[in-house]
Design a protein around this motif. Structure first.
Motif, PDB file in Angstrom:
ATOM      1  N   LEU A   1       0.834  -1.199   0.000  1.00  0.00           N
ATOM      2  CA  LEU A   1       0.000   0.000   0.000  1.00  0.00           C
ATOM      3  C   LEU A   1       0.871   1.252   0.000  1.00  0.00           C
ATOM      4  O   LEU A   1       0.556   2.239  -0.679  1.00  0.00           O
ATOM      5  CB  LEU A   1      -0.966   0.000   1.186  1.00  0.00           C
ATOM      6  N   ALA A   2       1.987   1.203   0.712  1.00  0.00           N
ATOM      7  CA  ALA A   2       2.907   2.343   0.702  1.00  0.00           C
ATOM      8  C   ALA A   2       3.433   2.576  -0.714  1.00  0.00           C
ATOM      9  O   ALA A   2       3.448   3.704  -1.206  1.00  0.00           O
ATOM     10  CB  ALA A   2       4.053   2.106   1.683  1.00  0.00           C
ATOM     11  N   GLN A   3       3.802   1.493  -1.386  1.00  0.00           N
ATOM     12  CA  GLN A   3       4.279   1.591  -2.783  1.00  0.00           C
ATOM     13  C   GLN A   3       3.220   2.181  -3.696  1.00  0.00           C
ATOM     14  O   GLN A   3       3.520   2.937  -4.610  1.00  0.00           O
ATOM     15  CB  GLN A   3       4.585   0.199  -3.342  1.00  0.00           C
ATOM     16  N   LEU A   4       1.963   1.778  -3.459  1.00  0.00           N
ATOM     17  CA  LEU A   4       0.862   2.220  -4.319  1.00  0.00           C
ATOM     18  C   LEU A   4       0.323   3.586  -3.885  1.00  0.00           C
ATOM     19  O   LEU A   4      -0.622   4.096  -4.477  1.00  0.00           O
ATOM     20  CB  LEU A   4      -0.284   1.199  -4.282  1.00  0.00           C
ATOM     21  N   ASN A   5       0.928   4.135  -2.834  1.00  0.00           N
ATOM     22  CA  ASN A   5       0.459   5.402  -2.297  1.00  0.00           C
ATOM     23  C   ASN A   5      -0.976   5.347  -1.802  1.00  0.00           C
ATOM     24  O   ASN A   5      -1.759   6.275  -2.021  1.00  0.00           O
ATOM     25  CB  ASN A   5       0.551   6.474  -3.382  1.00  0.00           C
ATOM     26  N   GLN A   6      -1.319   4.247  -1.183  1.00  0.00           N
ATOM     27  CA  GLN A   6      -2.666   4.064  -0.667  1.00  0.00           C
ATOM     28  C   GLN A   6      -2.586   3.793   0.831  1.00  0.00           C
ATOM     29  O   GLN A   6      -1.533   3.414   1.330  1.00  0.00           O
ATOM     30  CB  GLN A   6      -3.336   2.854  -1.325  1.00  0.00           C
TER      31      GLN A   6
END
Ligand code: AMP
Length: 184
Positions: free
Chosen positions: A101-106
């Protein structure tokens, strides 16, 4: 935009509640169990590898699940939000999801834990009659839940995301409790 994780033991009503809520919020309902059952029915490579685990009520190995979830959460329709049902199932999957989620900015908005007494769970599972809903498999799934999945309640409590919901009530009552938390 709402991003939700449903937690709870097998038979708690996660699938049913997640589906109703997903329709209302117009976001995808992502059930890893459903994805696996479809793969098994279609005898894909994933399905063939997962079949014995699912039939026995064991968790399929993380290697089979993590890429699948990454791929699913990268699809276009998840831009509007999502409901995860049946994932994460252990602490390793939960920390993988945090990184993803951090990678996806979520960010996940709520974790909803459906709390249901054991007797009610067993009754509901036996009434449902899925292939993995026989007495031996149910006992194993409840044990796997206690050992591997229940620690996620603490995990998400520490992340300040946890919401407890009494899942012993009727379908409509549980739905109303969920709406009171999510406030669409
Ligand atoms: P469910 O439909 O969520 O009750 O899942 C049915 C079965 O699919 C489980 O008993 C597991 O064998 C498998 N399964 C579903 N989700 C996961 C997951 N996140 N990790 C490992 N196994 C899973």
């Amino acid at each position: 935009m709402t991003r939700l994780i449903f937690l709870g033991p097998p038979g708690a009503g996660k699938g049913t509640q997640a589906e109703i809520l997903a329709k209302k919020l117009e976001i995808p309902h992502i059930s890893t169990g459903e994805i696996l059952r479809e793969a098994i029915a279609q005898q894909t490579t994933l399905g063939i590898e997962a079949k014995n685990y699912v039939d026995n009520g064991d968790l399929v190995p993380n290697e089979l699940i993590l890429d699948l979830v990454k791929e699913r959460l990268s699809q276009e329709d998840t831009k509007k939000g999502w409901i995860l049902d049946g994932f994460p199932r252990n602490v390793h999957q939960a920390s993988f999801l945090d990184e993803l989620l951090a990678q996806l900015n979520q960010a996940c908005d709520y974790v909803l834990n459906l709390d249901v007494q054991d007797e009610v769970l067993i009754e509901r599972l036996l009434a449902r009659g899925r292939k993995d809903d026989n007495k031996d498999t149910i006992t194993n799934r409840l044990e796997v839940y206690r050992q591997q999945t229940a620690p996620l309640i603490d995990y998400y409590q520490k992340h300040n995301l946890l919401n407890q919901v009494n899942g012993d009530l009727t379908l409509n009552e549980v739905h109303e409790s969920l709406l009171a938390i999510v406030k669409p």
